[in-house]
Write a protein that holds these residues in place. Sequence first.
Motif, PDB file in Angstrom:
ATOM      1  N   GLU A  30       0.832  -1.204   0.000  1.00  0.00           N
ATOM      2  CA  GLU A  30       0.000   0.000   0.000  1.00  0.00           C
ATOM      3  C   GLU A  30       0.867   1.256   0.000  1.00  0.00           C
ATOM      4  N   ARG A  49       5.009  -7.179  -4.509  1.00  0.00           N
ATOM      5  CA  ARG A  49       3.706  -7.333  -3.848  1.00  0.00           C
ATOM      6  C   ARG A  49       2.711  -6.297  -4.364  1.00  0.00           C
ATOM      7  N   TRP A  50       3.210  -5.073  -4.628  1.00  0.00           N
ATOM      8  CA  TRP A  50       2.317  -4.061  -5.201  1.00  0.00           C
ATOM      9  C   TRP A  50       1.852  -4.486  -6.582  1.00  0.00           C
ATOM     10  N   GLU A  95      -0.783  -7.166  -6.240  1.00  0.00           N
ATOM     11  CA  GLU A  95      -2.067  -6.673  -5.741  1.00  0.00           C
ATOM     12  C   GLU A  95      -2.747  -5.763  -6.768  1.00  0.00           C
ATOM     13  N   HIS A 152       2.489 -15.256  -5.261  1.00  0.00           N
ATOM     14  CA  HIS A 152       1.510 -14.490  -6.030  1.00  0.00           C
ATOM     15  C   HIS A 152       2.047 -14.020  -7.389  1.00  0.00           C
TER      16      HIS A 152
END
Length: 326
Positions: free
Chosen positions: A116, A149-150, A153, A253
């Motif tokens: 985030e 990770r960004w 997501e 992911h």
Amino acid sequence: MQSYRAPHWLPGGNLQTIWPALWARRVDGAPPVYRRERWTTPDGDFVDVDRIDAADPAAPLLVLFHGLEGSSRSHYAEAFAAFAAARGWAFAVPHFRGCSGEINLAPRAYHSGDFEEIGWMLERCAAGRPPGAALLAAGVSLGGNALLRWAEEAGTTATRTVRAVAAVSAPVDLAAGGAAIGRGFNRLVYTRMFLSTMKPKALAKLAQHPGLFDRDALLAAGDLHAFDNVFTAPLHGFRDTDDYWGRGSAKPHLQAVRVPTLVVNALNDPFVPADSLPRPSEVGPHVTLWQPAHGGHVGFPLGLPPGHVRGMPERVGGWLAQHLPR
């Protein structure tokens, strides 16, 4: 970097990690001169961003996310800055909270899965740019995992902000990396080095916010698992270290990535075990893996003694440049 070969005078993952960080040449000539901006975060805290402007306001902007306890003065950051300047690009290093030389204000710091925060920083970097001006992003070690990770997501929306991303020496399996850095030589050298700055920062945070965590437990922490259990995990909404490392790891992911992405890891990285790295079958079609046999952790030195570290930013930056509009 997929064809990288270490110089014969610098054998082994540890030397290829330590020497470049301490003694190898970063740039030709004077070190980069940054212009610092302070941004107010959505929760009322601040981050400091070191920037180098391009002569052309519409030139590509390369945003670099640094590693654990790194900064715009880390060896890789200065080498990336020189690469960007040689291309006529703008360059920015947003510091994670507490890494710019001044302790941040909020009862939090930063962590490997902080997607985030990465998203907010990228959006802020993109704001005010001329229409069509390209933005590229690279992350190193912790910053690389957080950037991945960004991208995971964000999914299909990532391309609204960046043209391509690259992660260098990212510990995409945090549990495997945490276990490796907590053993033997790694514990004596790397763990001790990281904790020597992380503990004082945590204690400064406790002075700001009394009762935030158990001071005695933090002082007793002898590895990153124990430190994260006392400080990083609870301050950032995780149950404990295992929850943080599990949810923060990028490896599970990588199939979800929908923006051109490069993941670079040396197979002899002292604290990112080779058997923890993703295989081609574990990533999606937008992800390219470079896994050279040598290079250490954010090392990849080249040349005769004392060597230099320009090769990695040049090759990674060159890959990113392939995704700019023609």
